[in-house]
Design a protein around this motif. Structure first.
Motif, PDB file in Angstrom:
ATOM      1  N   ALA A 227       0.812  -1.144   0.033  1.00  0.00           N
ATOM      2  CA  ALA A 227      -0.011  -0.059  -0.037  1.00  0.00           C
ATOM      3  C   ALA A 227       0.970   1.135   0.106  1.00  0.00           C
ATOM      4  CB  ALA A 227      -0.903   0.119   1.163  1.00  0.00           C
ATOM      5  N   ALA A 228       0.295   2.201  -0.450  1.00  0.00           N
ATOM      6  CA  ALA A 228       0.747   3.658  -0.298  1.00  0.00           C
ATOM      7  C   ALA A 228      -0.578   4.507   0.160  1.00  0.00           C
ATOM      8  CB  ALA A 228       1.445   4.225  -1.362  1.00  0.00           C
ATOM      9  N   THR A 229      -0.286   5.167   1.354  1.00  0.00           N
ATOM     10  CA  THR A 229      -1.448   5.747   1.699  1.00  0.00           C
ATOM     11  C   THR A 229      -0.697   7.196   2.254  1.00  0.00           C
ATOM     12  OG1 THR A 229      -2.059   3.798   2.881  1.00  0.00           O
ATOM     13  CG2 THR A 229      -3.183   5.781   3.578  1.00  0.00           C
ATOM     14  N   ALA A 230      -1.728   8.271   2.103  1.00  0.00           N
ATOM     15  CA  ALA A 230      -1.524   9.575   2.191  1.00  0.00           C
ATOM     16  C   ALA A 230      -2.353  10.371   3.005  1.00  0.00           C
ATOM     17  CB  ALA A 230      -1.071  10.272   0.762  1.00  0.00           C
ATOM     18  N   PHE A 231      -2.012  11.542   3.736  1.00  0.00           N
ATOM     19  CA  PHE A 231      -3.063  12.218   4.504  1.00  0.00           C
ATOM     20  C   PHE A 231      -2.541  13.846   4.502  1.00  0.00           C
ATOM     21  CE2 PHE A 231      -2.647   8.343   6.542  1.00  0.00           C
ATOM     22  CZ  PHE A 231      -4.180   7.737   6.828  1.00  0.00           C
ATOM     23  N   VAL A 232      -3.269  14.837   4.344  1.00  0.00           N
ATOM     24  CA  VAL A 232      -2.896  16.072   4.459  1.00  0.00           C
ATOM     25  C   VAL A 232      -3.527  16.404   6.160  1.00  0.00           C
ATOM     26  CG1 VAL A 232      -3.405  18.668   3.891  1.00  0.00           C
ATOM     27  CG2 VAL A 232      -3.058  16.847   2.171  1.00  0.00           C
ATOM     28  N   LEU A 233      -2.474  16.921   6.838  1.00  0.00           N
ATOM     29  CA  LEU A 233      -2.845  17.087   8.225  1.00  0.00           C
ATOM     30  C   LEU A 233      -2.646  18.718   8.334  1.00  0.00           C
ATOM     31  CD1 LEU A 233      -0.783  14.293   9.084  1.00  0.00           C
ATOM     32  CD2 LEU A 233      -3.033  14.522  10.249  1.00  0.00           C
ATOM     33  N   SER A 234      -3.618  19.549   9.193  1.00  0.00           N
ATOM     34  CA  SER A 234      -3.529  20.507   9.353  1.00  0.00           C
ATOM     35  C   SER A 234      -4.326  21.098  10.684  1.00  0.00           C
ATOM     36  CB  SER A 234      -4.290  21.557   8.207  1.00  0.00           C
ATOM     37  OG  SER A 234      -4.158  22.960   8.230  1.00  0.00           O
ATOM     38  N   ALA A 235      -4.046  22.006  11.156  1.00  0.00           N
ATOM     39  CA  ALA A 235      -4.782  22.903  12.265  1.00  0.00           C
ATOM     40  C   ALA A 235      -5.676  24.144  11.557  1.00  0.00           C
ATOM     41  CB  ALA A 235      -3.853  23.326  13.301  1.00  0.00           C
ATOM     42  N   ARG A 236      -5.762  24.157  10.436  1.00  0.00           N
ATOM     43  CA  ARG A 236      -6.473  25.201   9.858  1.00  0.00           C
ATOM     44  C   ARG A 236      -7.483  24.686   8.641  1.00  0.00           C
ATOM     45  NH1 ARG A 236      -3.997  27.799   6.128  1.00  0.00           N
ATOM     46  NH2 ARG A 236      -2.496  26.103   5.544  1.00  0.00           N
ATOM     47  N   SER A 237      -7.901  23.703   8.955  1.00  0.00           N
ATOM     48  CA  SER A 237      -8.970  23.132   8.053  1.00  0.00           C
ATOM     49  C   SER A 237     -10.115  23.440   8.205  1.00  0.00           C
ATOM     50  CB  SER A 237      -8.771  21.382   8.047  1.00  0.00           C
ATOM     51  OG  SER A 237      -9.682  20.927   7.017  1.00  0.00           O
ATOM     52  N   SER A 238     -11.075  23.586   6.961  1.00  0.00           N
ATOM     53  CA  SER A 238     -12.425  24.000   7.215  1.00  0.00           C
ATOM     54  C   SER A 238     -13.439  22.784   6.930  1.00  0.00           C
ATOM     55  CB  SER A 238     -12.837  25.218   6.185  1.00  0.00           C
ATOM     56  OG  SER A 238     -12.630  24.703   5.080  1.00  0.00           O
TER      57      SER A 238
END
Length: 390
Positions: A227-238
Protein backbone atom coordinates in the motif's frame (compact mmCIF):
# COMPACT_ATOMS: atom_id res chain seq x y z
CA UNK A 1 7.37 8.16 25.07
CA UNK A 2 4.06 9.95 25.39
CA UNK A 3 3.33 12.63 22.83
CA UNK A 4 2.12 15.60 24.86
CA UNK A 5 0.35 18.39 23.03
CA UNK A 6 1.84 21.73 23.98
CA UNK A 7 -1.38 23.60 23.30
CA UNK A 8 -3.91 20.76 23.36
CA UNK A 9 -4.71 21.28 19.68
CA UNK A 10 -6.75 18.80 17.67
CA UNK A 11 -5.20 18.14 14.29
CA UNK A 12 -7.50 17.64 11.31
CA UNK A 13 -7.13 15.07 8.55
CA UNK A 14 -8.12 17.28 5.61
CA UNK A 15 -7.30 15.09 2.61
CA UNK A 16 -6.67 11.41 1.91
CA UNK A 17 -5.20 9.27 -0.85
CA UNK A 18 -4.57 5.56 -1.22
CA UNK A 19 -3.08 2.90 -3.45
CA UNK A 20 -3.72 -0.67 -2.34
CA UNK A 21 -4.09 -4.24 -3.50
CA UNK A 22 -7.59 -3.26 -4.59
CA UNK A 23 -6.19 -0.67 -7.00
CA UNK A 24 -5.53 3.06 -7.30
CA UNK A 25 -7.54 5.59 -5.32
CA UNK A 26 -9.16 5.92 -1.89
CA UNK A 27 -12.62 5.16 -3.29
CA UNK A 28 -11.25 2.00 -4.88
CA UNK A 29 -9.95 0.95 -1.48
CA UNK A 30 -13.32 1.62 0.16
CA UNK A 31 -15.23 -0.22 -2.56
CA UNK A 32 -12.89 -3.17 -2.16
CA UNK A 33 -13.37 -3.27 1.59
CA UNK A 34 -17.14 -3.07 1.08
CA UNK A 35 -17.12 -6.35 -0.86
CA UNK A 36 -15.93 -8.16 2.26
CA UNK A 37 -13.44 -10.00 0.03
CA UNK A 38 -9.67 -9.87 0.33
CA UNK A 39 -7.63 -7.84 -2.14
CA UNK A 40 -5.19 -10.72 -2.64
CA UNK A 41 -4.88 -12.65 -5.88
CA UNK A 42 -2.74 -15.62 -6.89
CA UNK A 43 0.80 -14.83 -8.04
CA UNK A 44 3.39 -17.10 -9.58
CA UNK A 45 7.08 -16.53 -8.95
CA UNK A 46 8.45 -16.46 -12.48
CA UNK A 47 12.04 -16.59 -11.21
CA UNK A 48 11.35 -20.02 -9.69
CA UNK A 49 8.80 -21.74 -11.96
CA UNK A 50 8.65 -24.83 -9.77
CA UNK A 51 7.36 -22.91 -6.74
CA UNK A 52 3.71 -22.95 -5.78
CA UNK A 53 1.54 -19.88 -6.45
CA UNK A 54 1.00 -17.58 -3.48
CA UNK A 55 -1.81 -15.24 -2.37
CA UNK A 56 -0.60 -11.63 -2.27
CA UNK A 57 -2.40 -8.27 -2.17
CA UNK A 58 0.07 -6.55 -4.49
CA UNK A 59 -0.46 -3.03 -5.83
CA UNK A 60 -1.41 -3.34 -9.52
CA UNK A 61 0.24 -1.36 -12.30
CA UNK A 62 -0.73 2.29 -12.50
CA UNK A 63 0.40 5.82 -11.73
CA UNK A 64 1.62 8.80 -13.69
CA UNK A 65 3.43 8.27 -16.97
CA UNK A 66 6.11 10.76 -15.96
CA UNK A 67 6.88 9.08 -12.61
CA UNK A 68 9.45 6.61 -13.92
CA UNK A 69 9.44 2.83 -13.75
CA UNK A 70 9.62 2.41 -9.98
CA UNK A 71 6.41 0.91 -8.56
CA UNK A 72 7.34 2.35 -5.18
CA UNK A 73 7.83 5.91 -6.44
CA UNK A 74 4.72 5.84 -8.61
CA UNK A 75 2.55 4.65 -5.72
CA UNK A 76 4.02 7.17 -3.27
CA UNK A 77 3.42 10.11 -5.58
CA UNK A 78 0.02 8.83 -6.70
CA UNK A 79 -1.30 8.60 -3.14
CA UNK A 80 0.18 11.97 -2.19
CA UNK A 81 -1.29 13.72 -5.23
CA UNK A 82 -4.71 12.31 -4.45
CA UNK A 83 -4.55 13.49 -0.83
CA UNK A 84 -3.35 16.98 -1.75
CA UNK A 85 -5.96 17.33 -4.48
CA UNK A 86 -8.66 16.03 -2.15
CA UNK A 87 -7.71 18.51 0.60
CA UNK A 88 -7.72 21.43 -1.84
CA UNK A 89 -11.14 20.41 -3.15
CA UNK A 90 -12.34 20.54 0.46
CA UNK A 91 -11.01 24.08 0.94
CA UNK A 92 -7.47 23.55 2.23
CA UNK A 93 -4.76 25.88 0.98
CA UNK A 94 -1.10 25.18 1.75
CA UNK A 95 0.49 27.42 4.37
CA UNK A 96 3.94 28.94 4.10
CA UNK A 97 5.65 25.94 5.70
CA UNK A 98 4.35 22.58 4.49
CA UNK A 99 6.31 19.65 5.89
CA UNK A 100 6.52 16.13 4.46
CA UNK A 101 6.79 12.98 6.56
CA UNK A 102 7.26 9.64 4.83
CA UNK A 103 6.79 6.40 6.77
CA UNK A 104 8.87 3.64 5.24
CA UNK A 105 10.59 0.43 6.34
CA UNK A 106 12.19 -1.44 3.42
CA UNK A 107 11.79 1.23 0.78
CA UNK A 108 12.66 0.67 -2.86
CA UNK A 109 13.12 -3.11 -2.81
CA UNK A 110 12.20 -3.80 -6.45
CA UNK A 111 14.82 -1.46 -7.88
CA UNK A 112 17.53 -2.55 -5.42
CA UNK A 113 16.83 -6.14 -6.42
CA UNK A 114 17.07 -5.31 -10.12
CA UNK A 115 20.15 -3.16 -9.58
CA UNK A 116 22.19 -6.13 -8.42
CA UNK A 117 20.53 -8.96 -10.33
CA UNK A 118 20.40 -7.42 -13.82
CA UNK A 119 23.34 -6.62 -16.08
CA UNK A 120 25.90 -7.53 -13.43
CA UNK A 121 25.07 -4.43 -11.40
CA UNK A 122 26.12 -2.09 -14.22
CA UNK A 123 23.58 0.70 -14.01
CA UNK A 124 23.43 4.39 -14.77
CA UNK A 125 23.91 6.94 -12.00
CA UNK A 126 20.31 8.11 -12.43
CA UNK A 127 19.17 4.53 -11.84
CA UNK A 128 21.15 4.46 -8.60
CA UNK A 129 19.58 7.73 -7.45
CA UNK A 130 16.16 6.08 -7.67
CA UNK A 131 17.25 3.80 -4.83
CA UNK A 132 17.96 6.63 -2.38
CA UNK A 133 15.21 7.26 0.20
CA UNK A 134 15.68 10.99 -0.34
CA UNK A 135 14.74 10.87 -4.03
CA UNK A 136 10.96 10.26 -3.93
CA UNK A 137 10.66 12.77 -1.06
CA UNK A 138 12.66 15.36 -3.01
CA UNK A 139 10.59 14.84 -6.18
CA UNK A 140 7.32 15.32 -4.29
CA UNK A 141 8.58 18.49 -2.57
CA UNK A 142 9.73 19.85 -5.94
CA UNK A 143 6.41 19.08 -7.61
CA UNK A 144 4.47 21.23 -5.15
CA UNK A 145 7.10 23.77 -4.17
CA UNK A 146 6.92 22.80 -0.49
CA UNK A 147 9.81 24.11 1.60
CA UNK A 148 9.10 22.86 5.12
CA UNK A 149 11.03 20.02 6.77
CA UNK A 150 10.97 16.64 5.03
CA UNK A 151 12.07 13.32 6.45
CA UNK A 152 11.48 9.58 6.63
CA UNK A 153 10.32 7.82 9.82
CA UNK A 154 10.48 4.10 10.52
CA UNK A 155 9.00 2.00 13.31
CA UNK A 156 8.28 -1.27 11.49
CA UNK A 157 4.53 -2.04 11.36
CA UNK A 158 3.89 0.95 13.65
CA UNK A 159 5.42 3.41 11.17
CA UNK A 160 2.04 4.83 10.14
CA UNK A 161 1.13 5.74 13.71
CA UNK A 162 4.66 7.06 14.27
CA UNK A 163 4.32 9.34 11.24
CA UNK A 164 0.94 10.70 12.35
CA UNK A 165 2.24 11.40 15.85
CA UNK A 166 5.33 13.12 14.46
CA UNK A 167 3.12 15.25 12.24
CA UNK A 168 0.97 16.19 15.23
CA UNK A 169 4.05 17.25 17.20
CA UNK A 170 5.22 19.43 14.31
CA UNK A 171 1.81 21.08 14.11
CA UNK A 172 1.34 21.44 17.87
CA UNK A 173 4.63 23.26 18.24
CA UNK A 174 4.10 25.56 15.26
CA UNK A 175 7.09 24.03 13.51
CA UNK A 176 5.01 23.83 10.33
CA UNK A 177 1.67 25.10 9.06
CA UNK A 178 0.62 21.83 7.43
CA UNK A 179 1.96 18.31 6.93
CA UNK A 180 1.65 15.90 4.03
CA UNK A 181 2.13 12.43 5.49
CA UNK A 182 2.72 9.42 3.25
CA UNK A 183 3.30 5.77 4.21
CA UNK A 184 4.61 3.48 1.46
CA UNK A 185 5.40 -0.23 1.38
CA UNK A 186 5.69 -2.17 -1.87
CA UNK A 187 8.03 -4.87 -0.66
CA UNK A 188 6.51 -8.20 -1.70
CA UNK A 189 9.55 -9.69 -3.37
CA UNK A 190 9.93 -13.49 -3.20
CA UNK A 191 12.70 -13.12 -0.60
CA UNK A 192 10.64 -10.96 1.74
CA UNK A 193 7.56 -13.14 1.41
CA UNK A 194 9.56 -16.32 2.07
CA UNK A 195 11.13 -14.98 5.24
CA UNK A 196 7.82 -13.95 6.80
CA UNK A 197 6.48 -17.42 6.01
CA UNK A 198 9.55 -19.01 7.62
CA UNK A 199 9.11 -16.82 10.70
CA UNK A 200 5.74 -18.54 11.10
CA UNK A 201 3.57 -15.44 10.70
CA UNK A 202 3.03 -14.99 6.96
CA UNK A 203 0.28 -17.11 5.38
CA UNK A 204 0.33 -17.20 1.57
CA UNK A 205 -0.70 -20.77 0.75
CA UNK A 206 -4.45 -20.22 1.22
CA UNK A 207 -6.99 -17.46 0.71
CA UNK A 208 -6.22 -14.71 3.26
CA UNK A 209 -9.56 -14.82 5.08
CA UNK A 210 -9.08 -18.52 5.72
CA UNK A 211 -5.60 -18.11 7.20
CA UNK A 212 -5.90 -14.65 8.80
CA UNK A 213 -8.66 -14.66 11.43
CA UNK A 214 -7.91 -11.94 14.02
CA UNK A 215 -9.67 -12.60 17.35
CA UNK A 216 -11.14 -15.84 15.94
CA UNK A 217 -10.43 -19.54 16.19
CA UNK A 218 -8.16 -21.13 13.62
CA UNK A 219 -6.02 -18.12 12.72
CA UNK A 220 -2.54 -18.93 11.38
CA UNK A 221 -1.15 -15.41 10.91
CA UNK A 222 -1.49 -12.74 8.25
CA UNK A 223 -1.80 -12.47 4.50
CA UNK A 224 0.66 -10.09 2.88
CA UNK A 225 -0.16 -6.81 1.18
CA UNK A 226 1.22 -3.59 -0.26
CA UNK A 227 0.00 0.00 0.00
CA UNK A 228 0.78 3.69 -0.28
CA UNK A 229 -1.43 5.89 1.86
CA UNK A 230 -1.40 9.68 2.20
CA UNK A 231 -2.94 12.31 4.47
CA UNK A 232 -2.96 16.09 4.57
CA UNK A 233 -2.88 17.23 8.20
CA UNK A 234 -3.61 20.76 9.30
CA UNK A 235 -4.80 22.86 12.23
CA UNK A 236 -6.37 25.27 9.71
CA UNK A 237 -8.88 23.01 7.97
CA UNK A 238 -12.46 24.02 7.30
CA UNK A 239 -13.71 20.60 6.13
CA UNK A 240 -11.93 17.62 7.63
CA UNK A 241 -12.56 13.89 7.69
CA UNK A 242 -11.36 13.30 11.24
CA UNK A 243 -9.29 14.65 14.10
CA UNK A 244 -6.16 13.18 15.64
CA UNK A 245 -6.72 13.87 19.34
CA UNK A 246 -3.48 12.39 20.66
CA UNK A 247 -1.45 9.25 21.04
CA UNK A 248 1.60 7.56 22.44
CA UNK A 249 4.48 5.23 21.63
CA UNK A 250 6.47 2.89 23.85
CA UNK A 251 9.04 0.16 23.28
CA UNK A 252 9.18 -3.29 24.89
CA UNK A 253 13.01 -3.54 24.80
CA UNK A 254 12.44 -7.28 25.05
CA UNK A 255 12.91 -9.28 21.82
CA UNK A 256 13.46 -8.86 18.07
CA UNK A 257 10.14 -10.46 17.14
CA UNK A 258 8.15 -11.33 20.28
CA UNK A 259 5.96 -9.16 22.50
CA UNK A 260 6.95 -8.91 26.17
CA UNK A 261 4.42 -11.29 27.81
CA UNK A 262 4.02 -8.92 30.76
CA UNK A 263 2.43 -6.40 28.33
CA UNK A 264 3.73 -3.61 30.59
CA UNK A 265 4.72 -1.28 27.76
CA UNK A 266 1.73 -2.16 25.58
CA UNK A 267 -0.54 -1.23 28.48
CA UNK A 268 1.40 1.98 29.16
CA UNK A 269 1.06 2.94 25.51
CA UNK A 270 -2.74 2.56 25.56
CA UNK A 271 -3.09 4.40 28.86
CA UNK A 272 -0.75 7.23 27.87
CA UNK A 273 -2.53 7.67 24.53
CA UNK A 274 -5.88 8.16 26.24
CA UNK A 275 -4.33 10.58 28.71
CA UNK A 276 -2.61 12.53 25.93
CA UNK A 277 -5.90 12.82 24.05
CA UNK A 278 -7.67 13.91 27.23
CA UNK A 279 -10.28 11.15 27.04
CA UNK A 280 -11.47 8.29 29.22
CA UNK A 281 -12.17 4.66 28.20
CA UNK A 282 -15.95 5.17 28.25
CA UNK A 283 -15.61 7.58 25.30
CA UNK A 284 -13.94 4.95 23.08
CA UNK A 285 -16.42 3.03 20.94
CA UNK A 286 -14.08 1.15 18.59
CA UNK A 287 -10.63 -0.40 18.64
CA UNK A 288 -9.18 -0.49 15.12
CA UNK A 289 -6.67 -3.17 16.02
CA UNK A 290 -3.27 -4.09 14.67
CA UNK A 291 -5.09 -7.41 14.31
CA UNK A 292 -2.67 -9.53 12.25
CA UNK A 293 -4.18 -12.80 13.42
CA UNK A 294 -1.05 -13.98 15.23
CA UNK A 295 -1.47 -15.53 18.67
CA UNK A 296 0.75 -12.98 20.45
CA UNK A 297 -0.86 -9.88 18.97
CA UNK A 298 -4.40 -11.18 19.38
CA UNK A 299 -3.73 -11.96 23.04
CA UNK A 300 -2.11 -8.57 23.70
CA UNK A 301 -4.86 -6.51 22.08
CA UNK A 302 -7.61 -8.64 23.65
CA UNK A 303 -6.10 -7.89 27.05
CA UNK A 304 -6.07 -4.14 26.31
CA UNK A 305 -9.67 -4.30 25.06
CA UNK A 306 -10.85 -6.04 28.21
CA UNK A 307 -8.79 -4.11 30.77
CA UNK A 308 -7.68 -0.65 29.59
CA UNK A 309 -10.75 -0.05 27.42
CA UNK A 310 -12.84 -2.05 29.93
CA UNK A 311 -14.86 -3.82 27.25
CA UNK A 312 -16.64 -0.56 26.39
CA UNK A 313 -15.34 -0.78 22.82
CA UNK A 314 -15.84 -3.24 20.01
CA UNK A 315 -12.83 -4.41 18.03
CA UNK A 316 -12.14 -4.96 14.34
CA UNK A 317 -9.27 -5.48 11.92
CA UNK A 318 -8.97 -4.85 8.19
CA UNK A 319 -5.85 -6.99 7.66
CA UNK A 320 -7.84 -10.01 6.42
CA UNK A 321 -8.96 -7.73 3.55
CA UNK A 322 -5.97 -5.49 2.74
CA UNK A 323 -3.27 -7.90 3.87
CA UNK A 324 -0.52 -6.86 6.25
CA UNK A 325 1.02 -3.90 4.45
CA UNK A 326 4.09 -3.77 6.72
CA UNK A 327 5.41 -0.19 6.91
CA UNK A 328 2.10 1.14 5.54
CA UNK A 329 -0.11 -1.15 7.65
CA UNK A 330 -1.33 1.21 10.35
CA UNK A 331 -1.74 4.01 7.79
CA UNK A 332 -4.03 2.04 5.46
CA UNK A 333 -5.98 0.84 8.49
CA UNK A 334 -6.32 4.43 9.72
CA UNK A 335 -7.50 5.69 6.33
CA UNK A 336 -10.10 2.89 6.29
CA UNK A 337 -11.45 4.11 9.65
CA UNK A 338 -11.38 7.75 8.48
CA UNK A 339 -13.37 6.98 5.33
CA UNK A 340 -15.82 5.11 7.53
CA UNK A 341 -16.35 8.21 9.69
CA UNK A 342 -17.71 10.16 6.74
CA UNK A 343 -19.92 7.28 5.62
CA UNK A 344 -21.16 6.30 9.07
CA UNK A 345 -19.74 2.79 8.66
CA UNK A 346 -17.14 0.77 10.57
CA UNK A 347 -15.15 -1.13 7.90
CA UNK A 348 -14.69 -4.43 9.72
CA UNK A 349 -13.76 -7.67 8.00
CA UNK A 350 -16.41 -10.42 8.08
CA UNK A 351 -16.09 -13.13 10.71
CA UNK A 352 -15.30 -16.61 9.43
CA UNK A 353 -15.16 -18.69 12.63
CA UNK A 354 -15.91 -18.59 16.35
CA UNK A 355 -14.94 -15.12 17.54
CA UNK A 356 -14.40 -12.89 20.57
CA UNK A 357 -17.81 -11.50 21.59
CA UNK A 358 -16.64 -7.90 20.99
CA UNK A 359 -15.41 -8.56 17.43
CA UNK A 360 -17.47 -6.83 14.73
CA UNK A 361 -18.74 -8.95 11.84
CA UNK A 362 -18.35 -7.10 8.54
CA UNK A 363 -19.38 -3.55 7.68
CA UNK A 364 -21.35 -2.15 10.64
CA UNK A 365 -23.31 1.11 11.11
CA UNK A 366 -21.17 3.37 13.28
CA UNK A 367 -22.27 4.48 16.73
CA UNK A 368 -21.11 7.70 18.43
CA UNK A 369 -17.70 7.59 20.04
CA UNK A 370 -13.97 7.64 19.46
CA UNK A 371 -11.77 5.15 17.66
CA UNK A 372 -8.46 3.97 19.07
CA UNK A 373 -5.97 2.74 16.46
CA UNK A 374 -3.29 0.43 17.81
CA UNK A 375 -0.27 -0.93 15.99
CA UNK A 376 2.37 -3.28 17.42
CA UNK A 377 5.51 -3.28 15.31
CA UNK A 378 8.10 -6.03 15.12
CA UNK A 379 10.96 -5.48 17.54
CA UNK A 380 8.85 -3.98 20.33
CA UNK A 381 7.35 -0.83 18.74
CA UNK A 382 4.00 -0.10 20.43
CA UNK A 383 1.82 2.72 19.15
CA UNK A 384 -1.69 4.03 19.75
CA UNK A 385 -3.52 7.02 18.32
CA UNK A 386 -6.95 8.37 19.24
CA UNK A 387 -9.24 9.48 16.39
CA UNK A 388 -12.51 11.38 16.41
CA UNK A 389 -14.99 11.94 13.59
CA UNK A 390 -14.81 15.54 12.38
Amino acid sequence: MSVRSMNGSQIDISGIGAVSGYGWGANTLWNGLATGKAAATLHHDRTRPESNPVWLAKVPDGGGDGDGTSRFGRALRGAAREAIGDAMTRGWRPGRRVGLIHAVVLGEVDEWRHFYLRDGGERRVRDYLTLMPSTPVSLLMQEYGFHGPAMNVSAMCASGNAGLLTAKMWLDTGFVDDVVFVATDLSLTPENVDHFVELGVGVVDMEPQEGCRPFQKGSRGFGMGEAATAFVLSARSSASYARVLGGSMTHDAFHATSIDPSLTQVRACFEDALADAGVVPAQVRYLNAHGPGTAQCDAAETAMLETVLRSNAQVYSVKPLTGHCQGAASAIETISAVMGFERGIVPAAPQVSEAHPLLLDGFTPAEPGLTVKSSLGMGGHNSVIVLAPA
